[in-house]
Design an enzyme around this catalytic site. Structure first.
Site, short mmCIF file in Angstrom:
data_model
loop_
_atom_site.label_atom_id
_atom_site.label_comp_id
_atom_site.label_asym_id
_atom_site.label_seq_id
_atom_site.Cartn_x
_atom_site.Cartn_y
_atom_site.Cartn_z
N SER A 128 0.87 -1.17 0.00
CA SER A 128 0.00 0.00 0.00
C SER A 128 0.90 1.22 0.00
O SER A 128 2.09 1.13 0.37
CB SER A 128 -0.87 0.00 1.25
OG SER A 128 -1.48 1.26 1.48
N TYR A 139 -1.99 0.12 10.80
CA TYR A 139 -1.96 -0.39 9.43
C TYR A 139 -0.65 0.00 8.75
O TYR A 139 -0.03 -0.81 8.06
CB TYR A 139 -3.15 0.18 8.66
CG TYR A 139 -3.25 -0.26 7.22
CD1 TYR A 139 -3.38 -1.60 6.90
CD2 TYR A 139 -3.23 0.67 6.19
CE1 TYR A 139 -3.49 -2.01 5.56
CE2 TYR A 139 -3.35 0.27 4.87
CZ TYR A 139 -3.47 -1.06 4.56
OH TYR A 139 -3.58 -1.46 3.25
#
Length: 258
Positions: A143, A156
């Site tokens: 990501s 995250y």
């Protein structure tokens, strides 16, 4: 992808294939001529997708799997039929958006176990088969959170940074072997489940993530990127490819038409 009608199609294993980017990637790789093995915890979802792909004339198999269960991962790897040419590490996800001061350690642990240890488990288990194939590819779907942080995202971000370092280090360690390591780092992607899962089923909060953004990336956009990278000639390695929607300049700079 090079194809030879006298040889069987190469196998691509896709984790987290029950929805979103994983399912879209399985469709793209099947269309590119791969035999796809779909893994995820939701057996019914991957069974339905495998049936869809077979009905379209592709080779597909559904194998329920929790990548955080090392014993199950090892059993899966031992049961794989024929050479494995591609592994797409897609299983992962985010939980919560709390600041560091109040973040839930259990959610941090779950994100680390799925995104980092899950990727480690399946990559370790299949690396011998990928190497033995003579032309293997490991894809790690991280990501833009793997490359930069943002408020409320530390858990995250930490997990995705860990996954990024795993991919980067693996590439260094196996250079000279017939396996390449590709990292794809998407920015804002609108799928049916990612934000909804992150916010524990709160649809309104999930919708606010994309509010005013004309065209976030879709699962198909990311899957197309993965398939493109995987089907480059064997000597071409896409070390890291960052893909964002035009409306997103960084993790914290997004154009919204409100």
């Amino acid at each position: 992808m090079r194809t030879d009608p006298t040889t069987p199609p190469r196998t691509a294993v896709v984790t987290g294939a029950s929805s979103g980017i994983g399912a879209a990637t399985a469709r793209q790789l099947a269309a590119a001529g791969y035999r796809v093995v779909l893994t995820a915890r939701r057996a019914d979802r991957i069974a339905g997708l495998a049936e869809e792909l077979r009905d379209a004339g592709h080779q597909a198999e559904a194998r329920p799997l929790d990548v955080t269960d090392r014993a199950a991962v090892d059993a899966f790897a031992q049961a794989c039929d024929g050479p494995v040419g591609v592994l797409v590490n897609n299983a992962g996800g985010a939980l919560g958006a709390d600041p560091v001061a109040s973040g839930d350690p259990a959610e941090w642990r779950q994100m680390y176990e799925t995104n980092v240890l899950g990727t480690l488990n399946i990559t370790q288990a299949l690396l011998p088969a990928l190497t033995a194939s003579g032309d293997g590819t490991v894809v790690v779907l991280t990501s833009t959170a793997a490359l930069g942080t943002y408020e409320g995202g530390a858990g995250y971000v930490a997990a995705k940074h860990g996954e990024h370092v795993l991919a980067e280090t693996l590439r260094l360690e196996i250079v000279g072997t017939p396996v390449r390591v590709i990292e794809i780092a998407p920015g804002m992607v609108r799928t049916d489940e990612f934000a909804l899962t992150r916010f524990h089923g709160d649809a309104d909060q999930a919708a606010r993530v994309y509010a005013g953004v004309a065209e976030p990336l879709t699962a198909d956009d990311v899957a197309d990127t993965i398939a493109w990278a995987v089907t480059r000639p064997s000597h071409v390695n896409v070390d890291l490819l960052v893909v964002r929607p035009r409306a997103q300049a960084s993790n914290t700079k997004v154009h919204r038409e409100l």
